[in-house]
Design a protein around this motif. Structure first.
Motif, PDB file in Angstrom:
ATOM      1  N   ARG A   1       0.833  -1.200   0.000  1.00 48.42           N
ATOM      2  CA  ARG A   1       0.000   0.000   0.000  1.00 48.42           C
ATOM      3  C   ARG A   1       0.868   1.250   0.000  1.00 48.42           C
ATOM      4  N   GLU A   2       0.465   2.217  -0.787  1.00 48.33           N
ATOM      5  CA  GLU A   2       1.176   3.497  -0.813  1.00 48.33           C
ATOM      6  C   GLU A   2       0.957   4.225   0.508  1.00 48.33           C
ATOM      7  N   LYS A   3       1.995   4.898   0.989  1.00 48.45           N
ATOM      8  CA  LYS A   3       1.899   5.654   2.242  1.00 48.45           C
ATOM      9  C   LYS A   3       1.988   7.145   1.950  1.00 48.45           C
ATOM     10  N   MET A   4       1.030   7.897   2.492  1.00 50.10           N
ATOM     11  CA  MET A   4       1.046   9.353   2.394  1.00 50.10           C
ATOM     12  C   MET A   4       1.514   9.920   3.735  1.00 50.10           C
ATOM     13  N   ILE A   5       2.431  10.871   3.685  1.00 53.86           N
ATOM     14  CA  ILE A   5       2.990  11.464   4.903  1.00 53.86           C
ATOM     15  C   ILE A   5       2.570  12.923   4.979  1.00 53.86           C
ATOM     16  N   PHE A   6       1.928  13.291   6.091  1.00 52.65           N
ATOM     17  CA  PHE A   6       1.445  14.658   6.275  1.00 52.65           C
ATOM     18  C   PHE A   6       2.024  15.254   7.552  1.00 52.65           C
ATOM     19  N   SER A   7       2.299  16.546   7.522  1.00 58.25           N
ATOM     20  CA  SER A   7       2.783  17.249   8.709  1.00 58.25           C
ATOM     21  C   SER A   7       1.632  17.994   9.362  1.00 58.25           C
ATOM     22  N   THR A   8       1.800  18.248  10.662  1.00 63.80           N
ATOM     23  CA  THR A   8       0.822  19.023  11.420  1.00 63.80           C
ATOM     24  C   THR A   8       1.473  19.554  12.682  1.00 63.80           C
ATOM     25  N   PHE A   9       0.684  20.218  13.515  1.00 59.87           N
ATOM     26  CA  PHE A   9       1.184  20.810  14.758  1.00 59.87           C
ATOM     27  C   PHE A   9       1.778  19.745  15.685  1.00 59.87           C
ATOM     28  N   SER A  10       2.636  20.188  16.604  1.00 59.03           N
ATOM     29  CA  SER A  10       3.383  19.249  17.455  1.00 59.03           C
ATOM     30  C   SER A  10       2.654  18.904  18.751  1.00 59.03           C
ATOM     31  N   ASN A  11       1.341  18.742  18.690  1.00 51.59           N
ATOM     32  CA  ASN A  11       0.554  18.341  19.859  1.00 51.59           C
ATOM     33  C   ASN A  11      -0.321  17.150  19.476  1.00 51.59           C
ATOM     34  N   PRO A  12       0.252  15.952  19.353  1.00 53.35           N
ATOM     35  CA  PRO A  12      -0.463  14.820  18.761  1.00 53.35           C
ATOM     36  C   PRO A  12      -1.710  14.353  19.496  1.00 53.35           C
ATOM     37  N   ASP A  13      -1.857  14.694  20.779  1.00 54.58           N
ATOM     38  CA  ASP A  13      -2.993  14.181  21.550  1.00 54.58           C
ATOM     39  C   ASP A  13      -4.156  15.154  21.655  1.00 54.58           C
ATOM     40  N   THR A  14      -4.039  16.352  21.105  1.00 52.64           N
ATOM     41  CA  THR A  14      -5.136  17.309  21.216  1.00 52.64           C
ATOM     42  C   THR A  14      -6.320  16.857  20.364  1.00 52.64           C
ATOM     43  N   PRO A  15      -7.552  17.178  20.791  1.00 50.81           N
ATOM     44  CA  PRO A  15      -8.745  16.665  20.101  1.00 50.81           C
ATOM     45  C   PRO A  15      -8.795  16.981  18.612  1.00 50.81           C
ATOM     46  N   ASN A  16      -8.431  18.192  18.221  1.00 49.76           N
ATOM     47  CA  ASN A  16      -8.496  18.545  16.804  1.00 49.76           C
ATOM     48  C   ASN A  16      -7.547  17.706  15.959  1.00 49.76           C
ATOM     49  N   ILE A  17      -6.351  17.444  16.482  1.00 44.84           N
ATOM     50  CA  ILE A  17      -5.393  16.636  15.733  1.00 44.84           C
ATOM     51  C   ILE A  17      -5.835  15.175  15.693  1.00 44.84           C
ATOM     52  N   VAL A  18      -6.343  14.675  16.819  1.00 45.43           N
ATOM     53  CA  VAL A  18      -6.859  13.302  16.837  1.00 45.43           C
ATOM     54  C   VAL A  18      -8.009  13.160  15.845  1.00 45.43           C
ATOM     55  N   LEU A  19      -8.903  14.150  15.832  1.00 44.14           N
ATOM     56  CA  LEU A  19     -10.043  14.129  14.916  1.00 44.14           C
ATOM     57  C   LEU A  19      -9.571  14.137  13.459  1.00 44.14           C
ATOM     58  N   ALA A  20      -8.688  15.072  13.132  1.00 39.34           N
ATOM     59  CA  ALA A  20      -8.191  15.169  11.753  1.00 39.34           C
ATOM     60  C   ALA A  20      -7.438  13.916  11.348  1.00 39.34           C
ATOM     61  N   ARG A  21      -6.591  13.415  12.240  1.00 39.87           N
ATOM     62  CA  ARG A  21      -5.812  12.210  11.923  1.00 39.87           C
ATOM     63  C   ARG A  21      -6.727  11.013  11.652  1.00 39.87           C
ATOM     64  N   THR A  22      -7.782  10.881  12.461  1.00 41.30           N
ATOM     65  CA  THR A  22      -8.703   9.755  12.290  1.00 41.30           C
ATOM     66  C   THR A  22      -9.494   9.884  10.996  1.00 41.30           C
ATOM     67  N   VAL A  23      -9.993  11.087  10.725  1.00 40.16           N
ATOM     68  CA  VAL A  23     -10.787  11.315   9.507  1.00 40.16           C
ATOM     69  C   VAL A  23      -9.928  11.104   8.252  1.00 40.16           C
ATOM     70  N   ILE A  24      -8.746  11.724   8.232  1.00 41.93           N
ATOM     71  CA  ILE A  24      -7.892  11.624   7.053  1.00 41.93           C
ATOM     72  C   ILE A  24      -7.374  10.200   6.857  1.00 41.93           C
ATOM     73  N   SER A  25      -7.056   9.509   7.947  1.00 42.86           N
ATOM     74  CA  SER A  25      -6.606   8.113   7.833  1.00 42.86           C
ATOM     75  C   SER A  25      -7.695   7.241   7.231  1.00 42.86           C
ATOM     76  N   GLU A  26      -8.936   7.465   7.654  1.00 42.64           N
ATOM     77  CA  GLU A  26     -10.049   6.689   7.113  1.00 42.64           C
ATOM     78  C   GLU A  26     -10.276   7.020   5.638  1.00 42.64           C
ATOM     79  N   ALA A  27     -10.156   8.283   5.281  1.00 41.36           N
ATOM     80  CA  ALA A  27     -10.352   8.684   3.888  1.00 41.36           C
ATOM     81  C   ALA A  27      -9.341   7.985   2.973  1.00 41.36           C
ATOM     82  N   TYR A  28      -8.080   8.012   3.361  1.00 43.19           N
ATOM     83  CA  TYR A  28      -7.061   7.388   2.520  1.00 43.19           C
ATOM     84  C   TYR A  28      -7.136   5.863   2.578  1.00 43.19           C
TER      85      TYR A  28
END
Length: 239
Positions: free
Chosen positions: A21-48
């Motif tokens: 499987r192809e892997k896409m790598i994305f950058s984001t803010f350095s607070n991995p446990d904050t709700p917005n990042i968890v939400l975005a990570r989960t949504v985008i991971s499911e989309a891909y």
């Protein structure tokens, strides 16, 4: 027989990379446990995942995350405010939003500060997280104190080194509870409501319609809201 086995192994080794499987790598803010990042990570991971791809996230200070994505060293930005491509022209905004947020001002309970719109913050020392371009733009006329992490900002507020901290409502509440800072509250009404969007580097322009379609379908079928509800539930149950 040995010749047949050897040829078979060569064919299998040749096919193996094509099956990965192809892997896409994305950058984001350095607070991995904050709700917005968890939400975005989960949504985008499911989309891909629906597109047959995996996702890896690199957590960096805001400005570094943006520069790395714009340079093409990663495949894009996990999520960010709208119109990011104006300042970073190599990034393509995916039209379907990842989630919706509210920007609010946080103050000490012992301070008599009344927040009524962005202009009301001009007389105060205001903190925000570096790389949060919407906050930076709105605070052009205020005395700003940019920081690398939300935790640092809330500690500065607690110690009266700033008068107001600006962050999304969810991330601010999460950070306060994480640090145990009960003397700080979120002011209402919100300063501004906005949507956050996923961004791809222009080298993936051909992938843009597929990602937009999947995110729109997830929103339509309620999958994105279900992820948000789960994260909110976990946030409240964790306190």
């Amino acid at each position: 027989m040995i010749r047949i086995i050897t040829i078979t192994l060569i064919v299998l080794l040749w096919l193996a990379p094509a099956q990965a499987r192809e892997k896409m790598i994305f950058s984001t803010f350095s607070n991995p446990d904050t709700p917005n990042i968890v939400l975005a990570r989960t949504v985008i991971s499911e989309a891909y995942n629906r597109l047959g791809m995996d996702v890896e996230v690199k957590y960096l200070p805001g400005n570094r995350a943006l520069k790395r994505a714009n340079s093409g060293k990663v495949d894009g930005i996990l999520f960010h405010v709208p119109n990011l491509h104006i300042s970073f022209p190599n990034l393509i905004q995916i039209k379907a939003p990842v989630f919706h947020s509210q920007l609010v001002g946080f103050i000490n309970n012992n301070k008599s500060i009344k927040i009524k719109g962005w202009d009301s913050l001009n007389p105060y020392r205001v903190g925000y997280v570096r790389g949060f371009l919407l906050a930076k733009e709105r605070l052009m006329n205020a005395q700003t104190e940019p920081v690398d992490r939300a935790e640092n900002m809330m500690m500065m507020l607690s110690r009266n080194r700033i008068d107001v901290a600006v962050d999304t409502h969810l991330t601010g509440l999460y950070t306060l509870k994480k640090l145990g800072l009960q003397e700080i509250k979120a002011e209402s009404p919100a300063l501004e409501s906005f949507s956050s969007f996923h961004y791809l580097h222009k080298k993936h322009q051909s992938l843009t319609p597929q990602v937009e379609h999947v995110l729109a379908e997830m929103e339509k079928e309620g999958a994105t809201q279900a992820i948000r509800n789960t994260i909110l539930k976990d946030l409240h149950e964790g306190n």
